[in-house]
Design a protein around this motif. Structure first.
Motif, PDB file in Angstrom:
ATOM      1  N   ASP A  57       0.827  -1.209   0.000  1.00 16.29           N
ATOM      2  CA  ASP A  57       0.000   0.000   0.000  1.00 16.29           C
ATOM      3  C   ASP A  57       0.860   1.257   0.000  1.00 16.29           C
ATOM      4  OD1 ASP A  57      -2.377  -1.395  -0.077  1.00 16.29           O
ATOM      5  OD2 ASP A  57      -2.570  -1.504   2.094  1.00 16.29           O
ATOM      6  N   ARG A  58       1.983   1.229   0.711  1.00 18.16           N
ATOM      7  CA  ARG A  58       2.876   2.386   0.638  1.00 18.16           C
ATOM      8  C   ARG A  58       3.398   2.571  -0.782  1.00 18.16           C
ATOM      9  NH1 ARG A  58       5.193   0.471   5.714  1.00 18.16           N
ATOM     10  NH2 ARG A  58       7.022  -0.295   4.584  1.00 18.16           N
ATOM     11  N   GLY A  59       3.718   1.463  -1.437  1.00 20.93           N
ATOM     12  CA  GLY A  59       4.217   1.530  -2.800  1.00 20.93           C
ATOM     13  C   GLY A  59       3.224   2.157  -3.752  1.00 20.93           C
ATOM     14  N   LYS A  60       1.939   1.841  -3.597  1.00 16.99           N
ATOM     15  CA  LYS A  60       0.910   2.416  -4.462  1.00 16.99           C
ATOM     16  C   LYS A  60       0.850   3.935  -4.299  1.00 16.99           C
ATOM     17  CE  LYS A  60      -2.070  -1.687  -4.470  1.00 16.99           C
ATOM     18  NZ  LYS A  60      -3.372  -2.243  -3.998  1.00 16.99           N
ATOM     19  N   ILE A  61       0.925   4.385  -3.061  1.00 15.73           N
ATOM     20  CA  ILE A  61       0.862   5.829  -2.808  1.00 15.73           C
ATOM     21  C   ILE A  61       2.105   6.517  -3.373  1.00 15.73           C
ATOM     22  CG2 ILE A  61       0.940   7.567  -0.976  1.00 15.73           C
ATOM     23  CD1 ILE A  61      -0.818   5.658   0.685  1.00 15.73           C
ATOM     24  N   LEU A  62       3.260   5.919  -3.178  1.00 12.66           N
ATOM     25  CA  LEU A  62       4.491   6.522  -3.680  1.00 12.66           C
ATOM     26  C   LEU A  62       4.506   6.575  -5.208  1.00 12.66           C
ATOM     27  CD1 LEU A  62       7.080   4.946  -1.227  1.00 12.66           C
ATOM     28  CD2 LEU A  62       6.304   7.318  -1.286  1.00 12.66           C
ATOM     29  N   SER A 106       9.752   2.522  -4.490  1.00 10.44           N
ATOM     30  CA  SER A 106       8.405   2.014  -4.222  1.00 10.44           C
ATOM     31  C   SER A 106       8.257   0.541  -4.584  1.00 10.44           C
ATOM     32  CB  SER A 106       7.381   2.841  -5.006  1.00 10.44           C
ATOM     33  OG  SER A 106       7.450   2.560  -6.403  1.00 10.44           O
ATOM     34  N   LYS A 107       9.040   0.079  -5.552  1.00  7.85           N
ATOM     35  CA  LYS A 107       8.919  -1.294  -6.034  1.00  7.85           C
ATOM     36  C   LYS A 107       9.901  -2.271  -5.369  1.00  7.85           C
ATOM     37  CE  LYS A 107       7.196   0.075 -10.596  1.00  7.85           C
ATOM     38  NZ  LYS A 107       7.489   0.174 -12.060  1.00  7.85           N
ATOM     39  N   HIS A 108      10.928  -1.769  -4.743  1.00  6.41           N
ATOM     40  CA  HIS A 108      11.962  -2.652  -4.201  1.00  6.41           C
ATOM     41  C   HIS A 108      12.043  -2.654  -2.682  1.00  6.41           C
ATOM     42  CE1 HIS A 108      13.288  -2.381  -8.393  1.00  6.41           C
ATOM     43  NE2 HIS A 108      13.959  -3.485  -8.168  1.00  6.41           N
ATOM     44  N   ALA A 109      11.201  -1.865  -2.022  1.00  4.88           N
ATOM     45  CA  ALA A 109      11.289  -1.777  -0.566  1.00  4.88           C
ATOM     46  C   ALA A 109      11.093  -3.128   0.105  1.00  4.88           C
ATOM     47  CB  ALA A 109      10.266  -0.767  -0.050  1.00  4.88           C
ATOM     48  N   ARG A 110      10.110  -3.906  -0.336  1.00  5.44           N
ATOM     49  CA  ARG A 110       9.868  -5.206   0.295  1.00  5.44           C
ATOM     50  C   ARG A 110      11.072  -6.137   0.133  1.00  5.44           C
ATOM     51  NH1 ARG A 110       5.202  -8.040   1.504  1.00  5.44           N
ATOM     52  NH2 ARG A 110       3.903  -6.680   0.218  1.00  5.44           N
ATOM     53  N   LYS A 111      11.648  -6.174  -1.059  1.00  5.67           N
ATOM     54  CA  LYS A 111      12.787  -7.056  -1.299  1.00  5.67           C
ATOM     55  C   LYS A 111      13.990  -6.655  -0.457  1.00  5.67           C
ATOM     56  CE  LYS A 111      15.822  -8.746  -4.989  1.00  5.67           C
ATOM     57  NZ  LYS A 111      16.118  -8.678  -6.442  1.00  5.67           N
ATOM     58  N   VAL A 112      14.205  -5.358  -0.299  1.00  6.29           N
ATOM     59  CA  VAL A 112      15.369  -4.859   0.433  1.00  6.29           C
ATOM     60  C   VAL A 112      15.178  -4.975   1.939  1.00  6.29           C
ATOM     61  CG1 VAL A 112      16.739  -2.797   0.934  1.00  6.29           C
ATOM     62  CG2 VAL A 112      16.037  -3.293  -1.420  1.00  6.29           C
ATOM     63  N   LEU A 113      13.968  -4.685   2.419  1.00  3.72           N
ATOM     64  CA  LEU A 113      13.746  -4.547   3.857  1.00  3.72           C
ATOM     65  C   LEU A 113      12.948  -5.689   4.483  1.00  3.72           C
ATOM     66  CD1 LEU A 113      12.774  -0.759   3.896  1.00  3.72           C
ATOM     67  CD2 LEU A 113      15.033  -1.744   4.258  1.00  3.72           C
ATOM     68  N   ALA A 161       9.648   5.139   1.731  1.00  2.00           N
ATOM     69  CA  ALA A 161       9.482   3.752   1.278  1.00  2.00           C
ATOM     70  C   ALA A 161       9.788   2.765   2.395  1.00  2.00           C
ATOM     71  CB  ALA A 161      10.382   3.480   0.079  1.00  2.00           C
ATOM     72  N   ALA A 162      10.693   3.152   3.295  1.00  2.00           N
ATOM     73  CA  ALA A 162      11.052   2.282   4.420  1.00  2.00           C
ATOM     74  C   ALA A 162      10.020   2.324   5.538  1.00  2.00           C
ATOM     75  CB  ALA A 162      12.419   2.684   4.964  1.00  2.00           C
ATOM     76  N   GLY A 163       9.015   3.207   5.426  1.00  2.00           N
ATOM     77  CA  GLY A 163       7.938   3.236   6.407  1.00  2.00           C
ATOM     78  C   GLY A 163       8.026   4.353   7.415  1.00  2.00           C
ATOM     79  N   ASN A 164       8.885   5.350   7.172  1.00  2.00           N
ATOM     80  CA  ASN A 164       9.047   6.470   8.091  1.00  2.00           C
ATOM     81  C   ASN A 164       8.216   7.675   7.676  1.00  2.00           C
ATOM     82  OD1 ASN A 164      11.561   5.418   9.644  1.00  2.00           O
ATOM     83  ND2 ASN A 164      12.157   5.262   7.487  1.00  2.00           N
ATOM     84  N   ALA A 165       7.958   8.560   8.618  1.00  2.00           N
ATOM     85  CA  ALA A 165       7.500   9.913   8.303  1.00  2.00           C
ATOM     86  C   ALA A 165       8.733  10.789   8.119  1.00  2.00           C
ATOM     87  CB  ALA A 165       6.621  10.458   9.420  1.00  2.00           C
ATOM     88  N   VAL A 166       8.581  11.896   7.394  1.00  2.00           N
ATOM     89  CA  VAL A 166       9.713  12.765   7.065  1.00  2.00           C
ATOM     90  C   VAL A 166       9.382  14.217   7.414  1.00  2.00           C
ATOM     91  CG1 VAL A 166      11.094  13.725   5.183  1.00  2.00           C
ATOM     92  CG2 VAL A 166      10.597  11.279   5.232  1.00  2.00           C
ATOM     93  N   VAL A 167      10.347  14.887   8.037  1.00  2.00           N
ATOM     94  CA  VAL A 167      10.283  16.342   8.225  1.00  2.00           C
ATOM     95  C   VAL A 167      11.450  16.935   7.440  1.00  2.00           C
ATOM     96  CG1 VAL A 167      10.405  18.262   9.847  1.00  2.00           C
ATOM     97  CG2 VAL A 167       9.204  16.154  10.492  1.00  2.00           C
TER      98      VAL A 167
END
Length: 495
Positions: A57-62, A106-113, A161-167
């Motif tokens: 779902d994060r990937g879809k948004i990104l 967005s497409k590789h986050a699952r494979k990497v993490l 993509a790693a699941g963090n919020a950003v400031v």
């Protein structure tokens, strides 16, 4: 009687200016320390939801954000031209590169993490072992003005993509671009404060460092990078530092000279030379030096800086003094300007300048110039070229032109990244890490290495069956100890 708002309640502001004209592009708030802290705390609540959302779902948004950037690229490029000064075509290249990295992340986050099994080894054969990478929480990003979209995206995109919020604290020279990025993300992702922007001057960045973010990624000068590290150290906040460079290009005797000359001029003078991984020093084999120099001079003489020209203005006015000082120092110490020179430095623009016969100890060779200048030196061989190229405290990028020895020379160049028969191409490959060594900083953005910078490794073991050899208990027997020693000798004791 007119009632006025108390002065303390009126937010301080600053203007971003068009570097080509001095006109005001936008007016922005200066966030106070308290407001920075509040922004980070809002991000924490959003980060919890974002982490639980999962990779898919994060990937879809990104990817939705990626598409929005591309659809609205002309709008963003126009803002970049106004606020940063770079030509529209260069701005478009930067936007497309950022979109490419956004797509990859967005497409590789699952494979990497994502969770993966690892070997438990013979001594722990009764255990299954796995590792996964979990979000840190809130990542702070302090971005530069020279590539105000592509460079901070290397942290923002991978952190999200790693699941963090950003400031994100953009440079005070390009705050409108930073705000545009956050607004465009919110239009796709909704109103949750997942990607927030704080604007201001140096004190605002300092407040972000001290705000308790879980990691901070900084791009800028080495001097400012040290201040960032000192501020972050108060809370043991880990940092990624990308602090500029003094990159070298090596031209061997068998190089394609047309390609090498074109690369040297583009690598040194595109974006008005305001590129951390741009070419500033060139070392050329003596057998091809004259030919190479002639080709560079021919190309550089046809380039112009100005409105509507391939080279835009110097974004940060104070940099003009640095460029002028470097050129003057080179000439005073015996160097020659075969293109440009001191007269090339204007009030807002710097015309292309090529310097030769410049001593290695001069400022033009030792310090980061960040302008459309090149120093070109003749060397007897590539060993001498490597020695000179590596004799710097920096170590960011670099380039080698050679048909036979390109890879060998690239591996020996003291830098985090090197292109062979091209310049800066490594920045356009999303799967490659980007970062330097020495005064150029540490840590990485881009690729698997860059994505893992914004996550923490979580190791898990799970017992599959009871081990016949008891070791992690006070009930173990003498026979267990003897059996453990026998296993060790069998596995590791043989010569």
């Amino acid at each position: 009687m007119t009632v006025t708002e108390p002065a303390a309640a009126i937010a301080e502001t600053f203007d971003s200016l068009n570097p080509a004209t001095g006109e005001v592009v936008g007016t922005h708030r200066i966030f106070t320390d308290a407001e920075v802290n509040e922004t980070v705390q809002r991000g924490r609540k959003a980060a919890a939801w974002w982490a639980e959302l999962g990779f898919a779902d994060r990937g879809k948004i990104l990817r939705g954000w990626r598409s929005a950037l591309v659809r609205r690229s002309a709008e963003l490029a126009d803002l970049m031209h106004q606020e940063n000064g770079k030509p529209h075509a260069d701005a478009m290249i930067e936007i497309v590169l950022a979109a490419d990295h956004l797509d990859w992340a967005s497409k590789h986050a699952r494979k990497v993490l994502g969770r993966r099994r690892v070997s438990s080894g013979m001594l722990m054969i009764n255990q299954t072992a796995s590792v996964e990478y979990q979000p840190l929480g809130v990542v702070g990003v302090i971005g530069p003005w020279n590539y105000p979209v592509f460079t901070p995206a290397g942290s923002i995109v991978y952190a999200l993509a790693a699941g963090n919020a950003v400031v994100f604290k953009p440079s005070e020279y390009t705050p409108g671009i930073g705000q545009w990025l956050a607004d465009s993300f919110r239009e796709v992702a909704g109103d949750l404060p997942l990607f927030q922007v704080i604007t201001g001057l140096g004190a605002t960045g300092n407040a972000l460092c001290r705000s308790g973010v879980d990691k901070l990624a900084f791009t800028g000068s080495a001097a400012t990078g040290k201040k960032v590290m000192a501020a972050c150290a108060e809370n043991l906040t880990p940092v990624v530092i990308e602090a500029g460079g003094k990159d070298a290009l090596l031209v061997d005797e068998d190089a394609n000279l047309d390609a090498a000359a074109d690369a040297a001029v583009w690598g040194g003078m595109s974006n008005a030379g305001q590129t951390c991984v741009g070419v500033e020093r060139v070392y050329v084999h003596e057998r091809v030096y004259d030919q190479f120099l002639d080709k560079v001079v021919t190309l550089a003489k046809d380039l112009k800086a100005g409105e509507g020209e391939p080279i835009g203005p110097i974004t940060m006015p104070s940099q003009l003094k640095v460029i002028r000082r470097h050129i003057a120092d080179a000439i005073e110490h015996g160097g020659r300007a075969v293109v440009g020179g001191l007269d090339a430095v204007g009030d807002r623009y710097v015309q292309p300048t090529v310097l030769v016969d410049v001593p290695e100890e001069s400022a033009a060779v030792r310090e980061e110039t960040f302008g459309p200048t090149l120093t070109i030196a003749k060397v007897p061989d590539m060993e001498d070229a490597l020695r000179r190229a590596n004799a710097t405290n920096y170590g960011l990028g670099g380039a080698v032109f050679s048909r036979a020895r390109g890879l060998e020379l690239a591996r020996r160049l003291r830098s985090g990244m090197t292109s062979v028969n091209g310049v800066i191409t490594f920045a356009g490959v999303p799967s490659l890490p980007f970062g330097g060594i020495g005064e150029s900083g540490f840590g990485r953005i881009h690729g698997p290495d860059g994505m893992r910078e914004f996550a923490r490794p979580k190791a898990i073991t799970q017992q599959r069956f009871t081990s016949p050899v008891r070791t992690t208990t006070f009930t173990r027997r003498p026979s267990d100890d003897r059996q453990l020693v026998r296993m060790a000798r069998l596995l590791y004791g043989r010569r």
